[in-house]
Design an enzyme around this catalytic site. Structure first.
Site, PDB file in Angstrom:
ATOM      1  N   LYS A   1     -12.383  -3.483  -4.136  1.00 32.68           N
ATOM      2  CA  LYS A   1     -13.028  -2.193  -4.374  1.00 32.68           C
ATOM      3  C   LYS A   1     -12.022  -1.129  -4.781  1.00 32.68           C
ATOM      4  O   LYS A   1     -12.409  -0.061  -5.232  1.00 32.68           O
ATOM      5  CB  LYS A   1     -13.864  -1.743  -3.179  1.00 32.68           C
ATOM      6  CG  LYS A   1     -13.219  -1.832  -1.847  1.00 32.68           C
ATOM      7  CD  LYS A   1     -14.293  -1.731  -0.752  1.00 32.68           C
ATOM      8  CE  LYS A   1     -13.879  -2.467   0.504  1.00 32.68           C
ATOM      9  NZ  LYS A   1     -14.999  -2.821   1.360  1.00 32.68           N
TER      10      LYS A   1
ATOM     11  N   LYS B   1       0.827  -1.206   0.000  1.00 29.89           N
ATOM     12  CA  LYS B   1       0.000   0.000   0.000  1.00 29.89           C
ATOM     13  C   LYS B   1       0.861   1.256   0.000  1.00 29.89           C
ATOM     14  O   LYS B   1       0.498   2.268  -0.592  1.00 29.89           O
ATOM     15  CB  LYS B   1      -0.924   0.022   1.223  1.00 29.89           C
ATOM     16  CG  LYS B   1      -2.068  -0.963   1.143  1.00 29.89           C
ATOM     17  CD  LYS B   1      -3.121  -0.616   2.197  1.00 29.89           C
ATOM     18  CE  LYS B   1      -4.206  -1.668   2.284  1.00 29.89           C
ATOM     19  NZ  LYS B   1      -5.177  -1.374   3.339  1.00 29.89           N
TER      20      LYS B   1
ATOM     21  N   LYS C   1      -7.324 -10.434  -7.035  1.00 28.91           N
ATOM     22  CA  LYS C   1      -8.477 -10.475  -6.156  1.00 28.91           C
ATOM     23  C   LYS C   1      -9.543  -9.463  -6.568  1.00 28.91           C
ATOM     24  O   LYS C   1      -9.197  -8.364  -6.987  1.00 28.91           O
ATOM     25  CB  LYS C   1      -8.008 -10.126  -4.730  1.00 28.91           C
ATOM     26  CG  LYS C   1      -8.493 -11.078  -3.672  1.00 28.91           C
ATOM     27  CD  LYS C   1      -7.946 -10.693  -2.314  1.00 28.91           C
ATOM     28  CE  LYS C   1      -8.957  -9.898  -1.521  1.00 28.91           C
ATOM     29  NZ  LYS C   1      -8.679  -9.828  -0.085  1.00 28.91           N
TER      30      LYS C   1
END
Ligand code: TRP
Length: 335
Positions: free
Chosen positions: A201, A113, A198
Site C-alpha cells: 500500500k 524505512k 511486493k
C-alpha cells in the site's frame, strides 16, 4: 491438550489489497479451526510513521469488517483492536528497558524505512519491533504466521523473551518463545507494475495493486494495464519472467486450482487470452467478500459487539501475562 495459540495482526493503513488477503488473512481463515486465534488490528503500529488522524478510526473499522468478511469465525478467532488493550503499550515500556539498543538499530525493516523517511524518523519507528514483541508475548502465542519481511522481528521476539526469562525468571520462565507458522505454499503477491517487488500500500501507483474493495471495472482496468512481457506461452518460476510468475500465481490462488493444473492450462496462452481469464477469476473471487463486507458494515452494532467481546477476551489473557512480568521485575503490586 488444548489447541495451540496463533497470533497475528495487520496495520490499519487504508486500502487492503490482494497481498494482505492472499498472504495473510486467507491463511488465517484456512487454518483457523486447528488453532485458537488472536487476530488484531495493529493500530499502535500505524503511527510509527506519519499518519492521518482523520483516517485512523475508519481504517481500523474497515479492517475489522474485512477480517469478518473474509471468513474469520468467532468460534475459533478472537478479533480485537490493539489500542483497546492497554497492556500492549505497557509491556512495550517494560521490555524496552531490557532490550539492547543495537538489536533495534540492526533491524532491516527499520533501516529501510528510516532511509525513506530521512530526518523525520521517530523513536516509535525504532521501537516498532518491541511493540510487536509485546503483542506476541502477552498472549503466550505458540505460533505466529509471518511473511519473509517479518521473520527478523519474530527472531527478535524470541531473543527478548529468552533474555527476560534469563534475567528475571530463571526458575520458572514467564514468557513463551513463539515459533513462526510457515505455510506450505508461501504466497508472495507481487506488484502488478513490477514482479520483483511486493504488492504494497505504500507504492504510490494505484495500478500496482488490486484492492479487496475494488469494483469490477477497476479490477479490469488494472489487469489490462499490468506489466507483462512479449513472450508467448506462460510459465511459472522463470527468473527472467517475474511478472508472468506473479500473474500465474495470482490466478492459481484465486481460482483454487493447483499449480500443475494452471501450468498446463496456460502453457500455450498469450496475454490477450490470459488477462480476461484472470480478470474474471479475480472479480468472482472478491465478490462474496465484498458482499459480506457491505452487509457487515451496515450493521454497526454487530461490529461493536465483536470488538467488545474481543477486547474482553484479549484483556483477560494479556493482563495476566503483564502481571507476571511485573511481578518478575519486582514491582509493588497494586492493592
Ligand atoms: N508488523 C506486522 C506487519 O506489518 C504487523 C504486526 C504487528 C504483527 N504486530 C504483530 C504481525 C504481531 C504478527 C504478530 O505485517
Amino acid at each position: 491438550m488444548g489447541k495451540q495459540r496463533v497470533l497475528s495482526g495487520i496495520q490499519p493503513t487504508g486500502d487492503y489489497h490482494l497481498g494482505n488477503y492472499l498472504g495473510a488473512i486467507r491463511n488465517w481463515v484456512e487454518g483457523q479451526n486447528e488453532y485458537e486465534n488472536y487476530l488484531f488490528v495493529a493500530d499502535l503500529h500505524a503511527i510509527t510513521v506519519p499518519h492521518e488522524p482523520k483516517q485512523l478510526a475508519s481504517d481500523t473499522y474497515t479492517l475489522v469488517a474485512l477480517y469478518l468478511a473474509c471468513g474469520l469465525d468467532l468460534t475459533h478467532s478472537t478479533i480485537f483492536v490493539q489500542s483497546h488493550v492497554s497492556a500492549h503499550s505497557e509491556l512495550t515500556w517494560l521490555l524496552n528497558c531490557i532490550t539492547p539498543l543495537n538489536w533495534l538499530q540492526d533491524m532491516i525493516q527499520f533501516k529501510e524505512k528510516a532511509v525513506k523517511q530521512g530526518e523525520n524518523v521517530s523513536v516509535g519507528l525504532l521501537d516498532y519491533p518491541v511493540l510487536m514483541t509485546s503483542d506476541i508475548l502477552l498472549y503466550q502465542a505458540d505460533k505466529v504466521p509471518v511473511g519473509e519481511d517479518q521473520k527478523q522481528h519474530l527472531e527478535l521476539t524470541r531473543d527478548i523473551a529468552a533474555r527476560f526469562n534469563h534475567l528475571f525468571a530463571k526458575d520458572q520462565p514467564v514468557l513463551k518463545l513463539p515459533d513462526p507458522l510457515i505455510r506450505k505454499e508461501g504466497a508472495r503477491v507481487m506488484s502488478l507494475a513490477d514482479g520483483t517487488r511486493k504488492m504494497s500500500k505504500s507504492d504510490p501507483s494505484e495500478l500496482s495493486r488490486i484492492n479487496l474493495l475494488d469494483t469490477p471495472e477497476q479490477i479490469q482496468y488494472k489487469i489490462k494495464r499490468c506489466k507483462t512481457d512479449p513472450i508467448r506461452g506462460l510459465t511459472f518460476d522463470d527468473p527472467e519472467r517475474p511478472e508472468c510468475n506473479n500473474l500465474l500465481t495470482l490466478y492459481t490462488l484465486l481460482s483454487g486450482k493447483t499449480k500443475e493444473e494452471v501450468a498446463v492450462e496456460c502453457q500455450d496462452m498469450g496475454w490477450g487470452q490470459f488477462k480476461p481469464l484472470l480478470t474474471e477469476t479475480t472479480i468472482n473471487a472478491l465478490k462474496p467478500i465484498q458482499e459480506k463486507y457491505q452487509a457487515i458494515t451496515d450493521d454497526k452494532t454487530y461490529i461493536e459487539s465483536v470488538l467488545r467481546d474481543g477486547r474482553e477476551k484479549a484483556q483477560a489473557i494479556a493482563n495476566q501475562t503483564l502481571s507476571q512480568v511485573k511481578a518478575a521485575l519486582g514491582y509493588l503490586a497494586p492493592v
